[in-house]
Design an enzyme around this catalytic site. Structure first.
Site, PDB file in Angstrom:
ATOM      1  N   ASP A  28      14.624  -1.587 -12.598  1.00 47.51           N
ATOM      2  CA  ASP A  28      13.403  -2.211 -13.121  1.00 47.51           C
ATOM      3  C   ASP A  28      13.068  -1.810 -14.557  1.00 47.51           C
ATOM      4  O   ASP A  28      12.019  -2.189 -15.071  1.00 47.51           O
ATOM      5  CB  ASP A  28      12.219  -1.936 -12.203  1.00 47.51           C
TER       6      ASP A  28
ATOM      7  N   CYS B  24       6.484 -16.231   5.323  1.00 49.22           N
ATOM      8  CA  CYS B  24       5.122 -15.702   5.396  1.00 49.22           C
ATOM      9  C   CYS B  24       4.215 -16.618   6.231  1.00 49.22           C
ATOM     10  O   CYS B  24       3.239 -16.149   6.823  1.00 49.22           O
ATOM     11  CB  CYS B  24       4.527 -15.555   3.995  1.00 49.22           C
TER      12      CYS B  24
ATOM     13  N   CYS C  86       0.185 -16.387   7.218  1.00 54.13           N
ATOM     14  CA  CYS C  86      -0.298 -15.002   7.164  1.00 54.13           C
ATOM     15  C   CYS C  86      -0.852 -14.673   5.785  1.00 54.13           C
ATOM     16  O   CYS C  86      -0.247 -14.980   4.759  1.00 54.13           O
ATOM     17  CB  CYS C  86       0.845 -14.045   7.498  1.00 54.13           C
TER      18      CYS C  86
ATOM     19  N   CYS D 132      -1.751  -9.347   3.572  1.00 54.54           N
ATOM     20  CA  CYS D 132      -1.664  -8.530   2.358  1.00 54.54           C
ATOM     21  C   CYS D 132      -2.879  -8.747   1.458  1.00 54.54           C
ATOM     22  O   CYS D 132      -3.477  -7.786   0.952  1.00 54.54           O
ATOM     23  CB  CYS D 132      -0.372  -8.823   1.610  1.00 54.54           C
TER      24      CYS D 132
ATOM     25  N   CYS E  38      -5.999  -5.988   0.593  1.00 57.30           N
ATOM     26  CA  CYS E  38      -6.077  -5.408  -0.752  1.00 57.30           C
ATOM     27  C   CYS E  38      -7.537  -5.158  -1.133  1.00 57.30           C
ATOM     28  O   CYS E  38      -8.326  -6.105  -1.273  1.00 57.30           O
ATOM     29  CB  CYS E  38      -5.431  -6.352  -1.768  1.00 57.30           C
TER      30      CYS E  38
ATOM     31  N   CYS F  38      -4.794  -4.284  -9.828  1.00 61.36           N
ATOM     32  CA  CYS F  38      -3.885  -3.631  -8.874  1.00 61.36           C
ATOM     33  C   CYS F  38      -4.008  -2.112  -8.957  1.00 61.36           C
ATOM     34  O   CYS F  38      -3.982  -1.525 -10.043  1.00 61.36           O
ATOM     35  CB  CYS F  38      -2.455  -4.060  -9.173  1.00 61.36           C
TER      36      CYS F  38
ATOM     37  N   CYS G 157      -0.658  -3.345   0.652  1.00 62.90           N
ATOM     38  CA  CYS G 157      -0.206  -4.706   0.965  1.00 62.90           C
ATOM     39  C   CYS G 157       1.106  -4.707   1.726  1.00 62.90           C
ATOM     40  O   CYS G 157       1.399  -5.642   2.486  1.00 62.90           O
ATOM     41  CB  CYS G 157      -0.106  -5.554  -0.303  1.00 62.90           C
TER      42      CYS G 157
ATOM     43  N   CYS H 164       1.970  -5.688   6.234  1.00 65.07           N
ATOM     44  CA  CYS H 164       2.881  -6.821   6.381  1.00 65.07           C
ATOM     45  C   CYS H 164       3.590  -6.776   7.735  1.00 65.07           C
ATOM     46  O   CYS H 164       4.229  -5.767   8.064  1.00 65.07           O
ATOM     47  CB  CYS H 164       3.920  -6.815   5.262  1.00 65.07           C
TER      48      CYS H 164
END
Length: 327
Positions: free
Chosen positions: A130, A186, A189, A192, A196, A213, A244, A248
């Site tokens: 990343d 997903c 749903c 998440c 949050c 965030c 989040c 899940c």
């Protein structure tokens, strides 16, 4: 042909891997719009000159012909932290024996690249994590390893999302079987987004509002600024956030057969007491009492040095300002 033995993949904690020859990401247009809408917040490295480099893997590795993408697990650490009610730091931060995952995964990727070289001796490759200007979740999607969740994470039907993506960009094509790109699983749903506490997930665009965030605030915001609205409703996070992911359903399924374990290298053993056992009042006292250089030296080789001393004190100040009891 599979260039990797199951024993090798298991020893390197590879949950899954895939292959693609597609150099162009499928989601660059959405990413570009996200940046133009300034939803990247303070994450300037996503909007500077590196943004356009993400349009094509050949901008990063001109010899690109293919990529092998790996999902490196930290599931055992996550399960241990859940069972021990530890939420102060994101689980990935301790998931590679306490070592900064950039260092840990470069070593593993080198081993995997050398393994391919056994059958392709002229192979050239470079790492992609990343820190490179690569849309790595899109790369993993093109390699058939999952889909983009509503929290923008890459989610695997079998493995959830408790992993770090690492890739090898190759100057040759391999004769390996490719996976079909996955579809959205997903459904309706919204767990998440509902969970949050700072409303950082935009369900309509399936993106993160970075300035709201908790991970952005506690890891990427280095100066003393107010916490995002709703921070007081979190679980006591002071470095990163897994909320989040923890709610899940695909992650709950993926952890069923995982054995909880926290493995920390001896050289980083102090992290257990400092970040998991020690009260936050003691952590604050420790950080206040060290110099910037001392702080850097203490956390060297881990991900915890990124916010710096000022950033950590900002995080702890936000924790205490939210009127919690120390834990």
């Amino acid at each position: 042909m599979n260039p990797f033995s199951e024993d090798l993949l298991k020893s390197l904690h590879v949950l899954d891997w895939g292959y693609t020859e597609e150099a162009l990401p499928t989601s660059f247009k959405q990413y570009d719009t996200w940046v133009k809408d300034k939803l990247h917040g303070p994450l300037s490295y996503l909007s500077d000159h590196r943004k356009d480099l993400r349009q094509d893997l050949r901008h990063v590795f001109p010899q690109f012909q293919s990529a092998v993408v790996f999902l490196f697990s930290y599931q055992e650490t996550k399960k241990w932290m859940l069972e021990n009610n530890q939420h102060a730091v994101a689980s990935y931060a301790l998931g590679f024996e306490g070592e900064d995952y950039h260092y840990a995964l470069k070593k593993r990727l080198q081993i995997l690249g050398d393994e391919i070289r056994k059958t392709h001796p002229e192979l050239q490759f470079t790492f992609s994590l990343d820190i490179q200007p690569v849309l790595e979740r899109d790369l993993a999607f093109r390699a058939g390893l999952g889909w983009f969740g509503k929290n923008s994470m890459l989610i695997s039907r079998k493995e959830g999302s408790y992993f770090i993506i690492g890739s090898l960009l190759l100057n040759e094509k391999l004769a390996v079987e490719t996976k079909i790109t996955d579809v959205d699983h997903c459904g309706t749903c919204t767990a998440c987004a509902v969970a949050c506490p700072t409303d950082a997930i935009d369900l309509e665009t399936r993106t993160i509002i970075a300035s709201q965030c908790i991970s952005t605030y506690t890891i990427e915001t280095f100066k003393d600024v107010p916490a995002p609205a709703g921070f007081e409703k979190s679980r006591g996070e002071v470095f990163g956030c897994d909320i989040c992911q923890d709610v899940c359903p695909w992650n709950k399924k993926s952890l069923i057969n995982v054995v909880a374990e926290l493995n920390i290298k001896d050289s980083f053993s102090y992290l257990k007491e400092l970040l998991l056992i020690q009260k936050k009042t003691d952590l604050k006292t420790f950080i206040e009492g060290t110099t910037n250089r001392g702080f850097k030296k203490h956390f060297q080789g881990t991900v915890f040095d990124r916010p710096g001393k000022e950033g950590w004190l900002k995080n702890l100040k936000a924790f205490f300002t939210s009127n919690r009891s120390d834990s």
